[in-house]
Design a protein around this motif. Structure first.
Motif, short mmCIF file in Angstrom:
data_model
loop_
_atom_site.label_atom_id
_atom_site.label_comp_id
_atom_site.label_asym_id
_atom_site.label_seq_id
_atom_site.Cartn_x
_atom_site.Cartn_y
_atom_site.Cartn_z
N UNK A 133 0.86 -1.18 0.00
CA UNK A 133 0.00 0.00 0.00
C UNK A 133 0.89 1.23 0.00
N UNK A 134 0.30 2.40 0.17
CA UNK A 134 1.11 3.61 0.22
C UNK A 134 2.03 3.63 1.43
N UNK A 135 1.71 2.82 2.45
CA UNK A 135 2.53 2.82 3.66
C UNK A 135 3.25 1.49 3.90
N UNK A 136 2.96 0.48 3.12
CA UNK A 136 3.62 -0.82 3.24
C UNK A 136 4.27 -1.18 1.91
N UNK A 137 5.55 -1.60 1.92
CA UNK A 137 6.22 -1.96 0.67
C UNK A 137 5.48 -3.04 -0.09
N UNK A 138 5.55 -2.97 -1.40
CA UNK A 138 4.91 -3.96 -2.26
C UNK A 138 4.30 -3.29 -3.47
N UNK A 139 3.26 -3.91 -4.01
CA UNK A 139 2.58 -3.40 -5.20
C UNK A 139 1.19 -2.94 -4.80
N UNK A 140 0.78 -1.78 -5.30
CA UNK A 140 -0.57 -1.29 -5.05
C UNK A 140 -1.01 -0.42 -6.22
N UNK A 141 -2.28 -0.09 -6.23
CA UNK A 141 -2.82 0.75 -7.28
C UNK A 141 -3.18 2.11 -6.69
N UNK A 142 -2.61 3.16 -7.29
CA UNK A 142 -2.91 4.50 -6.82
C UNK A 142 -4.35 4.87 -7.17
N UNK A 143 -4.87 5.80 -6.42
CA UNK A 143 -6.20 6.30 -6.71
C UNK A 143 -6.11 7.23 -7.91
N UNK A 144 -7.08 7.09 -8.82
CA UNK A 144 -7.10 7.96 -9.99
C UNK A 144 -8.12 9.08 -9.84
N UNK A 145 -8.61 9.27 -8.66
CA UNK A 145 -9.65 10.27 -8.44
C UNK A 145 -10.95 9.58 -8.07
#
Length: 178
Positions: A133-145
């Motif tokens: 997530x934004x606070x945990x290492x790894x892969x995540x998907x950012x918010x696009x709005x």
């Protein structure tokens, strides 16, 4: 040399001559903050990696981690009568090695992140999943709005310092520019 290069004098009384014999020990902090084998945090700043043997020269102390991994430290020994110039040169050499090791580890991490993100993006959109997530290492998907999904991101901590190494979907040529 910043706070990553250290120097001390070590010595002992020679059992042969009875004279005090000393050396100058110069070492760098570890260029990583986690154990390669088990992933546990390890101290980057370490006390002297060697002590004086009975003849006054340096003898390495154990750098073995609890899991069995040897936690390497860059160090060099100079004679006790080394000049300031020789000591300074040794410090510069160790600083170059330290920085090169950090750069090498950073590139290894970046390549692994790119490989993981590429593998994730090869899955169909319904099969993709987050490992961080934004606070945990790894892969995540950012918010696009609002109600939109943004680009995929992979990140991990840098070898030292707590900074992040980040690979975006667009860095792989596989997604929209941010």
């Amino acid at each position: 040399m910043g706070d990553v290069i250290h120097e001390t004098r070590i010595g002992a009384v020679s059992p042969v001559s009875g004279e005090y014999v000393e050396s100058v020990l110069v070492w760098a902090d570890r260029p990583y903050s986690t154990c390669d084998r088990c992933g546990q945090p390890v101290p980057t700043v370490e006390s002297a990696p060697a002590i004086a043997n009975p003849l006054g020269s340096a003898m390495a102390v154990s750098q073995q981690h609890g899991c069995g991994e040897w936690l390497s430290v860059f160090w060099t020994e100079l004679p006790g009568d080394a000049t300031v110039e020789q000591i300074t040169q040794a410090k510069h050499d160790l600083l170059r090695r330290y920085r090169a090791a950090i750069e090498e580890r950073t590139e290894e991490i970046r390549a692994a992140l790119a490989a993981d993100l590429t593998e994730m993006l090869e899955l169909s959109p319904d099969e993709r999943y987050c490992t961080g997530s934004e606070v945990e290492p790894g892969i995540y998907q950012e918010s696009g709005g609002y109600l939109k999904a943004g680009p995929w991101v992979a990140w991990a901590y840098a070898p030292v310092g707590g900074d992040a190494i980040t690979v975006y979907e667009e860095d792989l040529g596989k997604g929209p520019a941010r």
